[in-house]
Design an enzyme around this catalytic site. Structure first.
Site: not given
Ligand code: ARG
Length: 458
Positions: A25, A112, A157-158, A279, A285, A287, A292, A319, A324, A327
């Site tokens: 990650s 964790n 409205t509408h 455009s 144009k 835009n 948008e 966990y 992971q 993120k």
């Molecule tokens: N890279 C992991 C995550 O984002 C960190 C925690 C990993 N823990 C593990 N026991 N593999 O969740």
């Protein structure tokens, strides 16, 4: 044997290269480096204070982490995929730099609870930043509302002309939405602002740690109360994603109106050139790309909420590596929301309002028909009957290609004998707006005091 791995002890074969890449990650969680280091410094200081590791080691760890922070910020840190994530990249580098002491940092801690801590620290800062962007947008809207306190427009409205309103009143409606968005985020902040560190892998730790001390150092207002929940909870992230989705929905609705108002058919506003593009084929144009795109990006923010909800839905405690996947949706939503708010505030500031076009449209489409009905009610007619009378007058106008403001007193008398010449004063657009002089109504005085209320922070 994978010597490069911090967890390599029980393994006899190296990790497959593609598996390494697939499970890593670091490509995206490196943006947590600051939080990871802050968390580790607090953890190390607590370990030292509790006599779990020697104080000399704590000093080395803190200095070592400081040096790593500087390297990362100077772009001199080589992030390694084989070290999987930001936590192990930093820890491995620390141990390489300071040896033994570095290897003591992870005492009484697991990745964790570490990752849960980092995300909470990160999100805390981001929520604060996002709320300041909301303030900027509200401020831009307030300025436009003040500048347009006499600008009349049709209320819909509408998407059909309904009743005339002040343009400022329309803008203030968005302020209400953004104020709620801010409140929601501030409320979410309370649940983000809780320290999970100390949960260890899932069950707690055998070392006599002092979680309150870590919380104090990192300025958390509370600590989590169940170790399993500490490492498996992502509700706070989901809540943020949901709040962000609602916020984007508001920006998207606003975008839709800005796009519509900039068309040749409406011509209510003109966005400044800096927020538009041309455009490649049609020379005329201009835009409205920015609104948008904000409307378009709302889709990915909703998607991010769905992605994390779906990731979480089948996970047993505690966990799981699935988590992971929290993120990227989180980071993407944070970036999208911040970018959208920032650009919106500027765009609103620079937006030009076509007062004449709005005023003209405000009087079209029998927009003061309700005012006639209300007039008749004041003359003693039950509302339903008044509605019927005015409906007939509208049909007459449609047949004769005219507006109700063009009816003579004699013509009004075809529909009701109760109508006098004072009718003409109450069917102007201005009169219609100012007659709605109740709390929350569009009368000029009401809108102006609302603007001042919000300016004063209420
Ligand atoms: N890279 C992991 C995550 O984002 C960190 C925690 C990993 N823990 C593990 N026991 N593999 O969740």
């Amino acid at each position: 044997m994978p010597k490069d791995k911090l967890w390599g002890g029980r393994f006899t074969q190296p990790t497959d290269k593609f598996v390494e890449e697939f499970t890593a990650s670091i490509q995206y969680d490196k943006r947590l480096y600051h939080q990871d280091i802050r968390g580790s410094v607090a953890h190390a200081r607590m370990l030292g204070k509790q006599g779990i590791i020697p104080l000399e080691d704590v000093e080395q760890i803190v200095h070592g982490l400081q040096a790593i922070l500087e390297q990362i910020e100077a772009g001199k840190f080589d992030f390694s995929i084989s070290l999987e994530d930001i936590h192990m990249n930093i820890e491995a580098r620390l141990s390489a730099a300071i040896g033994e002491a570095g290897k003591r940092l992870h005492t009484g801690r697991s990745r964790n609870d570490q990752v849960a801590l980092d995300i909470r620290l990160y999100l805390r800062d981001e929520i604060i930043e996002i709320t300041t962007y909301i303030d900027l947008l509200i401020d831009a809207l307030l300025t436009q509302a003040e500048d347009n306190i006499d600008t009349l427009m049709p209320g819909f409205t509408h998407l059909q002309s309904a009743q005339p309103i002040l343009f400022a009143h329309h803008l203030m409606a968005y302020i209400e939405m953004f104020k709620r968005d801010k409140e929601r985020l501030e409320d979410c902040f309370k649940r983000v602002d809780v320290l999970p560190l100390g949960a260890g892998a899932l069950a707690g730790t055998t070392f006599p740690i002092d979680r309150e001390y870590v919380a104090e150092q990192l300025k958390f207002h509370a600590i989590t109360r169940n170790s399993l929940d500490s490492v498996s909870d992502r509700d706070f992230a989901l809540e943020f994603l949901a709040d962000a989705s609602i916020l984007m929905m508001h920006l998207s609705r606003f975008s839709e109106e800005l796009i519509l108002w900039s068309t040749a058919a409406f011509q209510f506003i003109e966005l400044s050139d800096g927020f538009c593009t041309g455009s490649s084929i049609m020379p005329q144009k201009k835009n409205p790309d920015v609104p948008e795109l904000v409307r378009g990006k709302t889709g990915r923010v909703y998607g991010n909420l769905m992605a994390l909800l779906t990731t979480m839905k089948g996970l047993p405690l505690a966990y799981n590596k699935d988590m992971q996947e929290d993120k990227e949706p989180l980071f993407d939503t944070i970036d999208t929301v911040k970018g959208s708010l920032k650009i919106f505030a500027e765009m609103i500031r620079e937006m030009r309002v076509n007062v004449g076009a709005m005023r003209k449209a405000a009087g079209q489409g029998f927009s003061t028909a309700t005012d006639v009905a209300d007039y008749l009610v004041r003359k003693g007619l039950p509302f339903r009957d008044a509605h019927e009378v005015v409906g007939k007058a509208v049909a007459y106008c449609l047949e004769n290609g005219m507006d109700i403001t063009g009816l003579s007193l004699a013509e009004w008398h075809i529909f009701s004998a109760k109508i006098d010449s004072d009718i003409f004063d109450c069917i102007t657009v201005e009169a219609s707006v100012n007659a709605r002089n109740i709390q929350g109504g569009t009368a000029r005085g009401r809108v102006w005091s609302e603007i001042q209320n919000v300016r004063a922070g209420n």
